[in-house]
Design a protein around this motif. Structure first.
Motif, PDB file in Angstrom:
ATOM      1  N   ARG C  80      49.679  43.024  36.929  1.00 31.95           N
ATOM      2  CA  ARG C  80      50.821  43.416  37.767  1.00 31.95           C
ATOM      3  C   ARG C  80      52.037  42.549  37.448  1.00 31.95           C
ATOM      4  O   ARG C  80      51.897  41.372  37.154  1.00 31.95           O
ATOM      5  CB  ARG C  80      50.450  43.241  39.241  1.00 31.95           C
ATOM      6  CG  ARG C  80      49.192  43.983  39.621  1.00 31.95           C
ATOM      7  CD  ARG C  80      48.572  43.393  40.862  1.00 31.95           C
ATOM      8  NE  ARG C  80      49.277  43.847  42.058  1.00 31.95           N
ATOM      9  CZ  ARG C  80      48.935  43.514  43.294  1.00 31.95           C
ATOM     10  NH1 ARG C  80      47.910  42.708  43.489  1.00 31.95           N
ATOM     11  NH2 ARG C  80      49.600  43.949  44.333  1.00 31.95           N
ATOM     12  N   ASN C  81      53.198  43.154  37.537  1.00 31.14           N
ATOM     13  CA  ASN C  81      54.421  42.426  37.239  1.00 31.14           C
ATOM     14  C   ASN C  81      54.940  41.738  38.499  1.00 31.14           C
ATOM     15  O   ASN C  81      55.475  42.376  39.415  1.00 31.14           O
ATOM     16  CB  ASN C  81      55.483  43.379  36.684  1.00 31.14           C
ATOM     17  CG  ASN C  81      56.756  42.621  36.300  1.00 31.14           C
ATOM     18  OD1 ASN C  81      56.833  41.400  36.413  1.00 31.14           O
ATOM     19  ND2 ASN C  81      57.755  43.360  35.866  1.00 31.14           N
ATOM     20  N   MET C  85      57.758  42.711  41.857  1.00 27.95           N
ATOM     21  CA  MET C  85      57.107  42.927  43.138  1.00 27.95           C
ATOM     22  C   MET C  85      58.022  42.604  44.298  1.00 27.95           C
ATOM     23  O   MET C  85      58.861  41.715  44.201  1.00 27.95           O
ATOM     24  CB  MET C  85      55.908  41.987  43.209  1.00 27.95           C
ATOM     25  CG  MET C  85      54.647  42.630  43.637  1.00 27.95           C
ATOM     26  SD  MET C  85      53.365  41.396  43.645  1.00 27.95           S
ATOM     27  CE  MET C  85      52.345  42.037  42.372  1.00 27.95           C
TER      28      MET C  85
END
Lengths: 326, 276, 333
Positions: C80-81, C85
């Motif tokens: 996940r970045n 977020m």
């Protein structure tokens, strides 16, 4: 054997005690608890220990700002102790102190030039001679004369360090106490700073008392070193003797704990159990025995004094002969 | 100083303070009826605000606008004198107390604490009650009750500075306690003192007005704002202008000093000193 | 060594740039940072003051001042970045849960008016760590005590009701380590946790971290300015200078065969290596107006004309080994 320039004999400094008229008195803490030191003219003498060992208090006691509770301080053979701080500072005006944070040692409302002039005024130097002295010293530490008009907050950390040293150099001291001069500095800056201090020492013929917690730095700059633990000197000797042949368990542990650039992980080195006990807990016997991997029952009864291991190398441990090399 | 410029609220305060000062100095030439400070003109009593009398007239027919302006002078004289005198007493005491822990320090601070424990107005009233009401009485009572504020703030700040490293360095080179206190500690705590003094101007005017209101301070016919409000009580609510305008004068003046003081507090900093 | 290229990194920072808007302009604190942290790795992030290492790790958790903004790049953690977020997701999913943080100063990080136990239990409550919120307080306490034991605090039960001022620096740091591990994160970020401690205490903490990493299968990103600490604790190293990543590799590679001129000079400044006291000439550049290309080139003795124009990218020399320097741009096949 020439006489030492600066000597401490049986020095004890108790801090924080208060006698109250009503209620119990608060006992003080013996931050320095029986220290003997002899510093020779021209040398750089290291004083090493961790926080709470009393090295800063010892430095301030030798300086005179902190009055000793017991013991003597001798300067060039003359006793200069047993007097209140202001008198002590006058008697010991050939001993000066460089603080760890050089910028903080300057009054922010005063220009650099005025701070320097004031130091000379307090020392009684006639007004006519002050400017020349200041210019000379600023030149020697590499600060342009135009900086005299500046205020501390306008200068960099490096410049402030030089000015802090300049301020005491204009008083032409014999002994300079350096309090943690490289603490918190980046490695590259540290090298420059140590270089600067070494050059200054040579140029002005100074003697240094180099207080530090960093053994690696002390190894580079000092000729002799004393290791302190809980107010006592536990081992003293030349740098070579200590680093190659430390005899006291604490000294050995300090050496082993210092993170070094070596391939072997120090996984097998003796890791200390426990923490530094607070100085207010007075132990009978050796004060290191609660953390010492070599503690024996006898250690609880005898308070070790400094004994000679070799010429100029002393250790305060009753078991030093049995302790293996690291 | 540039940062103070940007602080609009403080600038507002400064503007009003300057206005008050101007009124105090030049009041006689600005007020339309300067003689009304003391004259009585019963035939024009209790006139509401009009073109002739901007703020109406009071029970003795005096132009309230002029009296408010003349009152500025009274207010400023009282506040400046009181603040200066309190500082002259309080600051040295604070420095002495801060120098070293011991019985001297304890003694000074306990006396200060006692004074501070009682609200200033009550204490001032107590002092004023034993003397005849007058401006001088008010000033004396206010001075005797305001010095502890200076002592307390000087004590706190001086102790902080006292433990600073550069004081240690000065002692190390042999500076005497007097030199350190006057030439080093004092400049470093000056900002706090200035801020305290600025707010003190406002507070003093307020308490002086209260004293005046209670009849313990300025005596009639002095154009003192608090006194004017006191005199106006009997004529409320019909002659509302009589209380309102002196009251507003007090309000704005005290507010102005407070805002200015706040602005100064944010801005005064040794780092603003620049080499010339 | 080849295996390193195939392993999916736990966290990959790709081309990350970050600026902070200050009163005197935009401070380009981070410039095209590249970093790959493999699972189970203990990576040292080394640099001098002002190089941006603290800012970088805080950027991962986004605990930066409002005026900071990411201008390019991403932070990919477990797929996940993090840079993209939302703050809320970061709070609920990542901070303390997946990524633990050990701050620098143990004296300041604990609230003096609450007991240690209260503070740690509160962390568990905030993050609904298993056991879930509202569920057994006794279980939560047991978990905290268990962690205290793991971090080798003396008398773990009693520790719950102690206040921070009753603990020594080393003990406080252990409490903070325990706090970071409460929610069983996969990555722990440590911001110079031993700088404020004595040398002997530091040794204990480093040993502890090494053992914990093994026991709990943790990855650690350890920020420090001390190469000695790196060689004691870390398996891999990334060196930073003035907001750029300068070199990366295993500890042995970087410390004993450094490639980048800055790394070489920095290691030579370590007291263990110092023959003559030299230092590095020049000063750290301003980050408001930094030198173009490689930010070290004005101080570099091996600088060439191309340095100011070269894009600051890490060029891989071999799996896991990369340098950001014009002299190593041509990699032998």
């Amino acid at each position: 054997m020439t006489a030492p320039l600066l000597e401490a004999r049986g020095l004890r400094t108790v801090l924080g005690g208060r006698r109250r008229r009503f209620g119990a008195s608060v006992p003080g803490v013996s931050a320095v608890d029986g220290v003997d030191l002899a510093i020779m003219r021209g040398e750089t003498f290291g004083l090493v220990g961790e926080s709470g060992c009393g090295k800063t208090t010892l430095g301030r006691t030798i300086l005179g700002l902190q009055r000793e509770t017991e013991g003597e301080v001798l300067l060039d053979g003359r006793t200069v102790s047993g007097v209140p701080p202001r008198v002590a500072r006058r008697l010991r005006d050939s001993v000066q102190y460089v603080h760890q944070d050089p910028g903080a040692a300057l009054d922010p409302w005063w220009s650099i030039g005025n701070t320097l002039r004031e130091a000379l005024a307090i020392a009684g130097v006639p007004a006519a001679e002050r400017e020349a002295l200041i210019d000379q010293v600023l030149d020697a530490v590499g600060i342009p004369l135009s900086m005299k008009r500046r205020y501390p907050h306008e200068l960099s950390g490096g410049q402030l360090r030089r000015i802090g040293l300049a301020r005491i150099l204009i008083l032409r001291p014999d002994v300079v106490i350096l309090d943690e001069p490289t603490s918190g500095l980046d490695l590259s800056v540290q090298a420059t700073v140590l270089n600067f201090f070494a050059e200054t020492r040579a140029r002005f013929g100074l003697t240094y008392l180099f207080i530090s917690h960093d053994l690696a730095v002390v190894r580079l700059t000092c000729e002799r070193v004393a290791i302190m633990y809980l107010g006592r000197v536990v081992e003293v000797g030349t740098v070579a003797a200590i680093f190659d042949n430390a005899r006291h368990p604490y000294a050995q542990a300090l050496l082993a704990a210092a993170p070094s650039l070596s391939m072997e992980r120090a996984q097998d080195a003796p890791v200390f159990e426990g923490e530094l006990p607070s100085p207010s807990e007075i132990h009978k016997g050796c004060r290191f025995r609660t953390r010492c991997p070599f503690a024996a029952p006898a250690c609880a009864h005898t308070d070790p004094q400094l004994e000679p291991v070799a010429e100029g190398h002393h250790v305060a441990c009753i078991r030093w002969r049995e302790i293996p090399d690291i | 100083m540039l940062a103070l410029w940007r602080d609009r609220v403080a600038m507002f305060g400064l503007a009003i303070v300057l206005l008050i000062v101007v009124l105090a100095i030049f009041g006689q030439w600005i007020a339309p009826y300067p003689e009304d400070a003391y004259d009585v003109k019963v035939w024009q009593r209790l006139r509401p605000p009009s073109a002739e009398f901007f703020m109406g007239t009071d029970a003795l027919g005096r132009d309230i606008f002029s009296r408010v302006i003349m009152g500025a002078q009274v207010a400023l004289i009282i506040s400046v004198t009181v603040v200066l005198a309190s500082a002259l007493i309080g600051v040295p005491l604070g420095l002495i107390a801060a120098w070293r822990t011991g019985w001297v320090s304890d003694a000074v601070m306990r006396v200060t604490d006692i004074f501070l424990a009682v609200p200033q107005l009550v204490l001032a009233l107590a002092f004023a009650a034993v003397m005849a009401p007058s401006i001088q009485t008010a000033m004396l009572a206010l001075t005797l009750t305001y010095w502890p504020f200076f002592t307390r703030i000087v004590y706190g700040e001086a102790r902080r500075v006292r433990s600073a490293l550069f004081i240690d360095a000065l002692e190390s080179v042999g500076a005497s306690p007097l030199r350190i206190a006057v030439m080093h500690i004092l400049p470093n705590i000056a900002p706090a003192i200035i801020v305290r003094a600025t707010i003190g101007f406002g507070v003093t005017i307020l308490v002086a007005a209260a004293l005046g209101f209670l009849g313990m301070g300025a005596a009639p016919p002095t154009p003192e704002w608090g006194l004017m409000v006191a005199e106006s009580r009997r004529y409320l609510p019909q002659s509302w202008w009589f209380s309102l305008f002196p009251g507003l004068a007090i309000l704005f003046t005290v507010l102005a000093f407070n805002l200015l003081g706040d602005g100064l507090r944010d801005v005064v900093d040794p780092r603003l000193r620049r080499s010339r | 060594m080849n295996a390193r290229a195939d392993i999916e990194p736990l966290m990959a920072i790709n081309d990350l740039s970050l600026s902070i808007d200050g009163t005197e302009g935009e401070v380009k604190v981070l410039d095209h940072i590249n970093l790959r942290l493999l699972p189970g790795d203990i990576m040292g992030l080394v640099g001098e003051s002002g190089c941006g290492k603290s800012t970088l790790v805080k950027a991962v958790l986004r605990i930066l001042p409002k005026a900071a903004r990411i201008t390019t790049g991403d932070i990919v953690f477990e797929g996940r970045n993090l840079a993209a977020m939302s703050s809320r997701t970061l709070s609920s999913d990542i901070r303390a849960r997946k990524i633990g943080f050990i701050p620098q100063d143990p004296y300041l990080a604990l609230n003096p008016v609450f007991t240690i136990g209260a503070q740690l239990l509160e962390i568990m409550k905030w993050h609904g760590a298993r056991p879930g919120p509202g569920s057994n307080r006794a279980l939560a306490r047991a978990r905290v005590v268990d962690l205290f034991r793991k971090v080798r605090l003396p008398d773990p039960e009693a520790m719950l009701s102690r206040y921070p001022h009753q603990l020594s620096g080393g003990q406080r740091q252990r409490v903070l380590i325990a706090a970071a591990l409460l929610c069983e994160p996969s990555l722990v970020v440590a911001d110079e946790p031993t700088t404020a401690l004595d040398v002997t205490t530091q040794q204990q903490i480093l040993c502890l971290l090494r053992d914990l990493a093994e026991e709990m299968a943790l990855s650690i990103l350890f920020v420090t300015h001390d190469f000695g600490v790196v060689s004691e604790l870390c398996k891999s190293v990334t060196v930073m200078y003035a907001g750029q990543t300068v070199e990366t590799g295993t500890m042995a590679e970087v410390v004993f065969s450094p490639l980048h001129p800055y790394t070489k000079r920095l290691i030579d400044c370590h007291p263990d290596r110092l023959a003559t006291l030299e230092g590095i000439p020049g000063i750290v550049p301003s980050l408001i107006d930094p030198p173009g290309g490689c930010r070290f080139h004005p101080r570099c003795s091996e600088g060439t004309g191309g340095c100011p124009r070269r894009a600051p990218i890490l060029v891989t020399q071999s799996p896991g080994r990369a340098v950001n320097c014009i002299h190593f741009d041509d990699v032998p096949a």
